[in-house]
Design a protein around this motif. Structure first.
Motif, PDB file in Angstrom:
ATOM      1  N   VAL A   1       0.823  -1.215   0.000  1.00 26.46           N
ATOM      2  CA  VAL A   1       0.000   0.000   0.000  1.00 26.46           C
ATOM      3  C   VAL A   1       0.855   1.263   0.000  1.00 26.46           C
ATOM      4  CG1 VAL A   1      -1.686   1.335   1.334  1.00 26.46           C
ATOM      5  CG2 VAL A   1      -1.958  -1.150   1.101  1.00 26.46           C
ATOM      6  N   TYR A   2       1.935   1.281   0.783  1.00 30.03           N
ATOM      7  CA  TYR A   2       2.752   2.493   0.938  1.00 30.03           C
ATOM      8  C   TYR A   2       3.976   2.520   0.032  1.00 30.03           C
ATOM      9  CZ  TYR A   2       0.174   3.815   5.164  1.00 30.03           C
ATOM     10  OH  TYR A   2      -0.803   4.197   6.046  1.00 30.03           O
ATOM     11  N   GLY A   3       4.379   1.339  -0.453  1.00 34.68           N
ATOM     12  CA  GLY A   3       5.582   1.293  -1.275  1.00 34.68           C
ATOM     13  C   GLY A   3       6.859   1.335  -0.473  1.00 34.68           C
ATOM     14  N   THR A   4       6.751   1.182   0.843  1.00 39.30           N
ATOM     15  CA  THR A   4       7.924   1.198   1.716  1.00 39.30           C
ATOM     16  C   THR A   4       7.597   0.436   2.995  1.00 39.30           C
ATOM     17  OG1 THR A   4       9.540   2.643   2.819  1.00 39.30           O
ATOM     18  CG2 THR A   4       7.239   3.345   2.873  1.00 39.30           C
ATOM     19  N   ARG A   5       8.645   0.038   3.720  1.00 39.53           N
ATOM     20  CA  ARG A   5       8.422  -0.665   4.981  1.00 39.53           C
ATOM     21  C   ARG A   5       7.908   0.309   6.036  1.00 39.53           C
ATOM     22  NH1 ARG A   5      10.556  -5.744   5.860  1.00 39.53           N
ATOM     23  NH2 ARG A   5      10.757  -5.343   8.088  1.00 39.53           N
ATOM     24  N   PRO A   6       6.971  -0.146   6.859  1.00 36.87           N
ATOM     25  CA  PRO A   6       6.439   0.720   7.912  1.00 36.87           C
ATOM     26  C   PRO A   6       7.402   0.814   9.092  1.00 36.87           C
ATOM     27  CG  PRO A   6       5.467  -1.441   8.107  1.00 36.87           C
ATOM     28  CD  PRO A   6       6.342  -1.477   6.871  1.00 36.87           C
ATOM     29  N   ARG A   7       7.196   1.810   9.912  1.00 36.10           N
ATOM     30  CA  ARG A   7       7.898   1.865  11.189  1.00 36.10           C
ATOM     31  C   ARG A   7       7.261   0.856  12.143  1.00 36.10           C
ATOM     32  NH1 ARG A   7       7.094   6.438  14.137  1.00 36.10           N
ATOM     33  NH2 ARG A   7       5.211   6.995  12.969  1.00 36.10           N
ATOM     34  N   CYS A   8       8.075   0.162  12.882  1.00 41.05           N
ATOM     35  CA  CYS A   8       7.577  -0.738  13.921  1.00 41.05           C
ATOM     36  C   CYS A   8       7.924  -0.111  15.261  1.00 41.05           C
ATOM     37  CB  CYS A   8       8.210  -2.124  13.791  1.00 41.05           C
ATOM     38  SG  CYS A   8       7.773  -2.960  12.254  1.00 41.05           S
TER      39      CYS A   8
END
Length: 488
Positions: free
Chosen positions: A420-427
């Protein structure tokens, strides 16, 4: 009249949220919203189970061909914080929340919006009605009294749910996955006080503090926003350095999870002292603005004459001990994480004060990432209170939570966010308390994460939610449900 939300996407989600804003749902009184949930389940032909404390679980059948996939639990809480602007006559039990759309934001007019956690509830219902989302069997777990004492999650009947993957939909930043949260506990402090006639020549006055932002006592505590009760107490302490005053009552704050925005005290002071008292107000207001004005510029402090109360004020000793107690109790960030220096480790919130005839009741809400550290905060509050002659009782305790090392829910979320974002999310691990804490105790071994849309100023009348973030949040949720069979 057409709703201002009727044109927003995803339509199904906003349609449910539009209905929820018209339903009274304060903590501890969720009966009306439970009726709404049950009516929707009946319309859709879903199974319904409830436990003894009011939590409700809906059984949603899988899409065709996905019957054998693992059950996924979508979890949100039904209640909301009911806060309104000072002077507002809005009645949450009668009127729908008045909403408006400005650019990318949905907000309310002078009250909390209820996006926390109404958007989560609406998303869970909508995604299960969405025929474009392929999914396995789903359980919708809707809990009660999250904003009050987490009693729904803490007393959940473990037999209510069968799924072992749980998605909590109560986070408030759409670009992150929450993988842990603080534990917490409230402390009720009972301070006994003696009343006596005010000395001759003393008149009643009212000191009011308001105009502050308030905010969530976990998620906003690091911003050092003003606490109306603490500011009030500091002003009263200044008065007592110069002149004996006699407090009749102190009132302020509302929910333990909210930083107090308003507070006031009624006290008796010599009439000849009033001009000096007002001069002090001007001096301390300027000092407080230098202290908190960067983050909380709306501070208002007012001193005015008031009607003679029906009861006598507290005597000199009781007044002095009470004001000292309010100044001595901790508030705010107490420690930052040693491993992650930008993360709050321990904090406490001087949340509310209420006055009865012969006692004053204070509520503190404390949080920490470690139970041992939380115990230390609670011990400090107890010690300070007892030195002032007050009694304490700890309530609403819940433990911290951390995600499993080998988490299917985490793998699903990472893949969906990247799509959806095209990048890894922050965890991230948050300082706010989530129901994941008590749920992990009631459902040992369950695999959980938390995520949600972008919500700002939760628990305050300036609460708002980003429309575009709701769309992304919904897309991530749908994609995760579709992926279950390939990751479980």
């Amino acid at each position: 009249m057409t709703s201002p939300l009727s044109h927003l996407e995803p339509i199904g989600l906003w349609k449910h949220f539009d209905s929820l804003r018209a339903i009274p749902r304060p903590s501890g009184d969720e009966s009306k919203v439970i009726e709404y949930i049950e009516a929707n389940a009946k319309r859709m032909g879903w199974g319904v189970r409830r436990d003894a404390v009011g939590n409700i679980c809906l059984q949603v059948p899988s899409s065709q061909g996905r019957e054998g996939q693992p059950i996924v639990v979508l979890q949100a809480h039904l209640d909301m914080v009911c806060e309104k602007e000072v002077g507002s006559d809005f009645d949450f039990s009668r009127a729908p929340i008045d909403v408006s759309v400005h650019g990318d934001w949905v907000s309310s007019k002078g009250t909390t919006l209820g996006a926390d956690n109404g958007i989560g509830v609406a998303a869970a219902l909508a995604v299960c009605e969405d025929t474009t989302v392929e999914h396995g069997p789903i359980e919708l777990l809707f809990t009660v009294d999250e904003e009050g004492s987490l009693s729904g999650a803490k007393q959940l009947d473990p037999t209510l749910v069968r799924g072992r993957i749980l998605l909590n939909l109560d986070a408030e930043n759409d670009d992150q996955i929450v993988i842990g949260c603080a534990g917490g506990c409230d402390t009720e402090i009972e301070y006994g006080a003696r009343r006596a006639m005010a000395p001759e020549g003393h008149i009643p006055v009212k000191l009011s503090v308001g105009g502050l932002l308030g905010g969530h006592s976990g998620l906003s505590i690091h911003e050092n926003r003003g606490n109306a009760i603490r500011i009030l107490a500091r002003i009263l302490r200044r008065y007592l350095r110069e002149q004996e005053i006699y407090v009749e009552r102190i009132e302020g704050g509302n929910k333990s999870t909210t930083i107090p925005r308003e507070a006031y005290a009624v006290f008796f002071a010599p009439e000849k002292y009033l001009s000096r008292a007002q001069q002090l107000i001007d001096e301390v207001s300027e000092a407080f603005m230098r202290e908190i004005g960067v983050v909380d510029s709306g501070l208002r402090v007012m001193l005015e004459r008031t009607a003679t109360p029906s009861v006598s004020p507290f005597d000199c000793s009781s007044t002095r001990r009470l004001v000292r107690l309010l100044n001595a109790l901790p508030h705010g960030v107490l420690a930052m994480s040693r491993a992650h220096p930008t993360q709050v480790h321990s904090s406490t919130n001087l949340a509310s004060v209420r006055t009865d005839v012969d006692r004053v009741t204070l509520t503190m809400s404390s949080r920490s990432m470690l139970q041992w550290s939380l115990d230390g905060v609670l011990n400090q509050i107890d010690a300070v209170s007892r030195l002032a002659g007050a009694a304490t009782e700890e309530t609403s305790a819940y433990g911290p939570w951390h995600v499993h090392e080998q988490s299917t829910a985490m793998a699903l979320a990472l893949a969906a966010f990247e799509k959806v974002y095209g990048t890894r999310p922050r965890c991230t691990v948050i300082h706010g308390g989530l129901e994941c804490g008590p749920l992990s105790e009631r459902l040992p071994g369950i695999d959980m994460i938390s995520f949600g849309p972008r919500i700002e100023n939760a628990h305050t009348p300036t609460e708002r939610v980003s429309i575009s973030s709701v769309q992304r949040f919904y897309s991530v949720l749908g994609d995760m449900l579709t992926r279950v069979g390939t990751h479980a």
